[in-house]
Scaffold this motif. Structure first.
Motif, PDB file in Angstrom:
ATOM      1  N   SER A  88      15.225   2.876  13.088  1.00 46.43           N
ATOM      2  CA  SER A  88      14.157   2.246  12.315  1.00 46.43           C
ATOM      3  C   SER A  88      14.143   2.780  10.885  1.00 46.43           C
ATOM      4  CB  SER A  88      12.815   2.514  12.994  1.00 46.43           C
ATOM      5  OG  SER A  88      11.757   2.038  12.212  1.00 46.43           O
ATOM      6  N   GLN A  91      17.048   1.373   8.969  1.00 44.65           N
ATOM      7  CA  GLN A  91      16.814  -0.017   8.572  1.00 44.65           C
ATOM      8  C   GLN A  91      15.894  -0.078   7.358  1.00 44.65           C
ATOM      9  OE1 GLN A  91      18.348  -2.864   9.760  1.00 44.65           O
ATOM     10  NE2 GLN A  91      17.412  -3.621   7.867  1.00 44.65           N
ATOM     11  N   ARG A  92      14.862   0.759   7.315  1.00 46.42           N
ATOM     12  CA  ARG A  92      13.974   0.786   6.141  1.00 46.42           C
ATOM     13  C   ARG A  92      14.746   1.183   4.887  1.00 46.42           C
ATOM     14  NH1 ARG A  92      10.428   3.567   9.749  1.00 46.42           N
ATOM     15  NH2 ARG A  92      10.624   5.478   8.525  1.00 46.42           N
ATOM     16  N   ASN A  94      18.000   0.766   4.379  1.00 50.02           N
ATOM     17  CA  ASN A  94      18.874  -0.364   4.049  1.00 50.02           C
ATOM     18  C   ASN A  94      18.098  -1.469   3.349  1.00 50.02           C
ATOM     19  OD1 ASN A  94      21.286   0.718   4.983  1.00 50.02           O
ATOM     20  ND2 ASN A  94      20.967  -0.055   7.057  1.00 50.02           N
ATOM     21  N   ASP A  95      16.892  -1.747   3.807  1.00 54.49           N
ATOM     22  CA  ASP A  95      16.056  -2.769   3.167  1.00 54.49           C
ATOM     23  C   ASP A  95      15.718  -2.369   1.728  1.00 54.49           C
ATOM     24  OD1 ASP A  95      16.119  -4.185   5.548  1.00 54.49           O
ATOM     25  OD2 ASP A  95      14.079  -3.593   6.146  1.00 54.49           O
ATOM     26  N   GLN A  96      15.386  -1.097   1.525  1.00 52.49           N
ATOM     27  CA  GLN A  96      15.083  -0.617   0.170  1.00 52.49           C
ATOM     28  C   GLN A  96      16.310  -0.725  -0.732  1.00 52.49           C
ATOM     29  OE1 GLN A  96      13.722   3.328   1.138  1.00 52.49           O
ATOM     30  NE2 GLN A  96      11.568   2.735   1.024  1.00 52.49           N
ATOM     31  N   ASP A  98      18.820  -2.838  -0.412  1.00 53.97           N
ATOM     32  CA  ASP A  98      19.049  -4.260  -0.697  1.00 53.97           C
ATOM     33  C   ASP A  98      18.133  -4.737  -1.819  1.00 53.97           C
ATOM     34  OD1 ASP A  98      20.972  -4.364   1.301  1.00 53.97           O
ATOM     35  OD2 ASP A  98      19.626  -5.295   2.779  1.00 53.97           O
ATOM     36  N   LYS A  99      16.884  -4.321  -1.765  1.00 49.71           N
ATOM     37  CA  LYS A  99      15.931  -4.704  -2.805  1.00 49.71           C
ATOM     38  C   LYS A  99      16.353  -4.135  -4.157  1.00 49.71           C
ATOM     39  CE  LYS A  99      11.034  -4.604  -3.935  1.00 49.71           C
ATOM     40  NZ  LYS A  99       9.700  -4.165  -3.506  1.00 49.71           N
TER      41      LYS A  99
END
Length: 135
Positions: A88, A91-92, A94-96, A98-99
């Motif tokens: 988890s 994933q957070r 990776n999301d950051q 990507d942004k």
């Protein structure tokens, strides 16, 4: 050992050690004089905390992971709950990332467009009334 000695042995400021205690990451007994007293295991625990913080984990994540930590680095035992928490967090991150990539690309595009539109006179205002000069 008292907090000052733990600080010297780990290189971690006393206010950070108090924070770790407040977050449930580090335990201290209270002596008759009210001073915090740490056992020898506290040195290893603080080193584990520092390594896990360096991996980008929050104190909440670390509180969850510490029971599975072995050694200074530390190695983490692969229980299902632990793996789910680490996945988890990954994933957070990776999301950051990507942004941030999208923001970087948008900014680079704005810079490219501005460089293509550049003129010899900047800013493009008439000195008399500060209105944009027609192209």
């Amino acid at each position: 050992m008292r907090i000052g000695e733990l600080s010297r042995r780990t290189g971690v400021n006393t206010h950070q050690l108090r924070y770790y205690e407040a977050q449930g990451l580090l335990e201290a007994e209270r002596g008759a004089n009210g001073y915090r007293e740490y056992d020898e295991n506290a040195v290893l625990r603080v080193k584990q905390i520092r390594h896990l913080l360096g991996a980008g984990l929050s104190s909440e994540d670390i509180a969850y992971l510490l029971p599975c930590a072995v050694g200074e680095a530390p190695e983490l035992l692969g229980c299902p709950e632990l793996l789910a928490a680490m996945r988890s967090r990954l994933q957070r991150l990776n999301d950051q990332m990507d942004k941030l990539v999208r923001s970087r690309d948008a900014l680079a595009n704005y810079i490219d467009a501005a460089e293509r539109m550049s003129s010899d006179r900047y800013p493009p205002f008439d000195d008399a009334d500060l209105e944009p000069v027609p192209a």
